[in-house]
Design a protein around this motif. Sequence first.
Motif, PDB file in Angstrom:
ATOM      1  N   TRP A  41      -1.305  33.339 111.856  1.00 14.49           N
ATOM      2  CA  TRP A  41      -0.230  34.196 111.357  1.00 14.49           C
ATOM      3  C   TRP A  41      -0.635  34.805 110.018  1.00 14.49           C
ATOM      4  O   TRP A  41      -1.318  34.185 109.208  1.00 14.49           O
ATOM      5  N   THR A  42      -0.152  36.032 109.781  1.00 13.29           N
ATOM      6  CA  THR A  42      -0.232  36.657 108.465  1.00 13.29           C
ATOM      7  C   THR A  42       1.184  36.864 107.962  1.00 13.29           C
ATOM      8  O   THR A  42       2.001  37.506 108.625  1.00 13.29           O
ATOM      9  N   ILE A  43       1.482  36.297 106.809  1.00 15.76           N
ATOM     10  CA  ILE A  43       2.815  36.387 106.215  1.00 15.76           C
ATOM     11  C   ILE A  43       2.693  37.225 104.946  1.00 15.76           C
ATOM     12  O   ILE A  43       1.987  36.847 104.002  1.00 15.76           O
ATOM     13  N   GLU A  44       3.349  38.372 104.913  1.00 14.17           N
ATOM     14  CA  GLU A  44       3.314  39.273 103.764  1.00 14.17           C
ATOM     15  C   GLU A  44       4.658  39.231 103.039  1.00 14.17           C
ATOM     16  O   GLU A  44       5.701  39.451 103.660  1.00 14.17           O
ATOM     17  N   TYR A  45       4.607  38.986 101.728  1.00 13.58           N
ATOM     18  CA  TYR A  45       5.809  38.948 100.906  1.00 13.58           C
ATOM     19  C   TYR A  45       5.980  40.312 100.244  1.00 13.58           C
ATOM     20  O   TYR A  45       5.207  40.700  99.377  1.00 13.58           O
ATOM     21  N   LEU A  46       7.002  41.044 100.684  1.00 14.11           N
ATOM     22  CA  LEU A  46       7.187  42.431 100.253  1.00 14.11           C
ATOM     23  C   LEU A  46       8.130  42.583  99.076  1.00 14.11           C
ATOM     24  O   LEU A  46       8.038  43.565  98.326  1.00 14.11           O
ATOM     25  N   ALA A  47       9.056  41.645  98.893  1.00 18.01           N
ATOM     26  CA  ALA A  47      10.003  41.753  97.782  1.00 18.01           C
ATOM     27  C   ALA A  47      10.589  40.383  97.477  1.00 18.01           C
ATOM     28  O   ALA A  47      10.782  39.559  98.385  1.00 18.01           O
ATOM     29  N   TYR A  48      10.855  40.175  96.198  1.00 17.03           N
ATOM     30  CA  TYR A  48      11.530  38.973  95.729  1.00 17.03           C
ATOM     31  C   TYR A  48      12.862  39.360  95.086  1.00 17.03           C
ATOM     32  O   TYR A  48      13.044  40.497  94.654  1.00 17.03           O
ATOM     33  N   ALA A  49      13.773  38.417  95.032  1.00 19.66           N
ATOM     34  CA  ALA A  49      15.090  38.684  94.454  1.00 19.66           C
ATOM     35  C   ALA A  49      14.960  38.997  92.969  1.00 19.66           C
ATOM     36  O   ALA A  49      14.095  38.458  92.264  1.00 19.66           O
ATOM     37  N   ASP A  50      15.822  39.866  92.486  1.00 17.20           N
ATOM     38  CA  ASP A  50      15.855  40.195  91.064  1.00 17.20           C
ATOM     39  C   ASP A  50      16.565  39.099  90.288  1.00 17.20           C
ATOM     40  O   ASP A  50      17.541  38.510  90.767  1.00 17.20           O
ATOM     41  N   THR A 102      -2.370  35.794  95.668  1.00 17.18           N
ATOM     42  CA  THR A 102      -1.342  35.959  94.651  1.00 17.18           C
ATOM     43  C   THR A 102      -1.024  37.434  94.426  1.00 17.18           C
ATOM     44  O   THR A 102      -1.905  38.293  94.515  1.00 17.18           O
ATOM     45  N   ASP A 103       0.229  37.742  94.160  1.00 17.36           N
ATOM     46  CA  ASP A 103       0.640  39.096  93.827  1.00 17.36           C
ATOM     47  C   ASP A 103      -0.046  39.504  92.518  1.00 17.36           C
ATOM     48  O   ASP A 103       0.155  38.860  91.489  1.00 17.36           O
ATOM     49  N   PRO A 104      -0.850  40.580  92.527  1.00 17.34           N
ATOM     50  CA  PRO A 104      -1.548  40.966  91.300  1.00 17.34           C
ATOM     51  C   PRO A 104      -0.612  41.403  90.185  1.00 17.34           C
ATOM     52  O   PRO A 104      -0.985  41.399  89.015  1.00 17.34           O
ATOM     53  N   ARG A 105       0.616  41.777  90.534  1.00 14.83           N
ATOM     54  CA  ARG A 105       1.574  42.208  89.514  1.00 14.83           C
ATOM     55  C   ARG A 105       2.364  41.058  88.926  1.00 14.83           C
ATOM     56  O   ARG A 105       2.992  41.205  87.880  1.00 14.83           O
ATOM     57  N   GLU A 106       2.345  39.907  89.591  1.00 15.48           N
ATOM     58  CA  GLU A 106       3.117  38.750  89.139  1.00 15.48           C
ATOM     59  C   GLU A 106       2.413  37.500  89.640  1.00 15.48           C
ATOM     60  O   GLU A 106       2.526  37.123  90.802  1.00 15.48           O
ATOM     61  N   SER A 107       1.686  36.844  88.749  1.00 16.41           N
ATOM     62  CA  SER A 107       0.817  35.732  89.133  1.00 16.41           C
ATOM     63  C   SER A 107       1.574  34.513  89.642  1.00 16.41           C
ATOM     64  O   SER A 107       0.985  33.632  90.276  1.00 16.41           O
ATOM     65  N   SER A 108       2.878  34.443  89.385  1.00 15.42           N
ATOM     66  CA  SER A 108       3.652  33.290  89.846  1.00 15.42           C
ATOM     67  C   SER A 108       4.172  33.476  91.266  1.00 15.42           C
ATOM     68  O   SER A 108       4.839  32.591  91.798  1.00 15.42           O
ATOM     69  N   ARG A 109       3.853  34.620  91.899  1.00 17.03           N
ATOM     70  CA  ARG A 109       4.363  34.900  93.234  1.00 17.03           C
ATOM     71  C   ARG A 109       3.228  35.103  94.228  1.00 17.03           C
ATOM     72  O   ARG A 109       2.170  35.641  93.886  1.00 17.03           O
ATOM     73  N   LEU A 110       3.474  34.718  95.459  1.00 16.62           N
ATOM     74  CA  LEU A 110       2.520  34.960  96.523  1.00 16.62           C
ATOM     75  C   LEU A 110       2.693  36.363  97.094  1.00 16.62           C
ATOM     76  O   LEU A 110       3.812  36.855  97.235  1.00 16.62           O
ATOM     77  N   LYS A 111       1.578  36.962  97.455  1.00 18.82           N
ATOM     78  CA  LYS A 111       1.595  38.243  98.172  1.00 18.82           C
ATOM     79  C   LYS A 111       1.352  38.027  99.662  1.00 18.82           C
ATOM     80  O   LYS A 111       1.909  38.739 100.501  1.00 18.82           O
ATOM     81  N   GLU A 112       0.540  37.019 100.021  1.00 25.69           N
ATOM     82  CA  GLU A 112       0.182  36.837 101.423  1.00 25.69           C
ATOM     83  C   GLU A 112      -0.253  35.406 101.691  1.00 25.69           C
ATOM     84  O   GLU A 112      -0.842  34.750 100.828  1.00 25.69           O
ATOM     85  N   ILE A 113       0.064  34.937 102.894  1.00 23.26           N
ATOM     86  CA  ILE A 113      -0.450  33.670 103.416  1.00 23.26           C
ATOM     87  C   ILE A 113      -1.070  33.964 104.778  1.00 23.26           C
ATOM     88  O   ILE A 113      -0.478  34.672 105.598  1.00 23.26           O
ATOM     89  N   ASP A 114      -2.256  33.424 105.024  1.00 29.71           N
ATOM     90  CA  ASP A 114      -2.883  33.480 106.341  1.00 29.71           C
ATOM     91  C   ASP A 114      -3.094  32.050 106.814  1.00 29.71           C
ATOM     92  O   ASP A 114      -3.844  31.287 106.185  1.00 29.71           O
ATOM     93  N   GLN A 115      -2.426  31.701 107.911  1.00 28.39           N
ATOM     94  CA  GLN A 115      -2.464  30.315 108.371  1.00 28.39           C
ATOM     95  C   GLN A 115      -2.098  30.245 109.849  1.00 28.39           C
ATOM     96  O   GLN A 115      -1.166  30.911 110.302  1.00 28.39           O
TER      97      GLN A 115
END
Length: 211
Positions: free
Chosen positions: A176-185, A160-173
Motif C-alpha cells: 500500500w501507498t498512503i499519502e497524507y494530503l492535509a492535516y487539521a489546522d 516526512t513532509d518537507p514543509r513540516e518535519s513533525s508530519r508524515l507525507k507518505e507511508i509505503d507498507q
Amino acid sequence: MQFSPILATATASYRRAALSVAAVFAVALAGCAVTPTHGPSTSNATPELSTQTMHAYHGRFSVRYVDQNGQTRNAYGNFDWQQQGDTVTLQLLNPFGQTLAIVTSSPASATLEVPNRQPVTAENVSELMQRTLGFSLPIEGLRYWLESSPAPTSRAKTITDPRESSRLKEIDQEGWTIEYLAYADAPATGVKRLDLTREAPPLDIKLVLDR
C-alpha cells in the motif's frame, strides 16, 4: 476522483453497489496526531497506538474498486468509527444517512451486518472480506496508517513532509501507498485528508476526516 459528487450521487447507483461498498469501506478509519519522523526511512512502528483505549471519529469516503465481476466501480458515503481497546465498530452510511453496513472487528472475530440480511462472521476481517467479496483488506495495518503511523507488524518506508518535519507525507507498507494530503489546522490535531492506493488487486481510497 473528486469529492465534489459525494452529496450529489444518484440513489440508484448506491443501490447497485450497496453490498460491495459495505465491506470495501471497512477501511474507513480516522486520523489522530502524527508520530514525528525524519526523512525517508524504513522502520517498525512502536506498539503504543494499540494500547490506546478509545477513539471515535466521523468522516467521508470516496472509493474506486474492482468488483467480483471485474468491473471498476466508484462509491461515496460517510462513516462513523468507534474503537474500544482492540475492538473496532465501523458504521458505513450512504450520503443520505442510511446505513449500508456495520463492521465489528476484534482479535477474536469479525462480523459484517448488512440491513435485511443475516450477520456474517469470520475469525478476522480479512477472512470475512475474502469469503464474502473475493478479496481482503489489511484492516489492522490501516488502523495505524490512518493514525499517521506505520503498522508495527512489518517494515515500512516513511517520508516526512518537507514543509513540516513533525508530519508524515507518505507511508509505503505491505503493498500500500498512503499519502497524507492535509492535516487539521490548530488547535485541532490529526489527519484531515489522505489517499490510499494498492495495485493488486487495485483499490483507491480517498478519505476526509471531519473529526
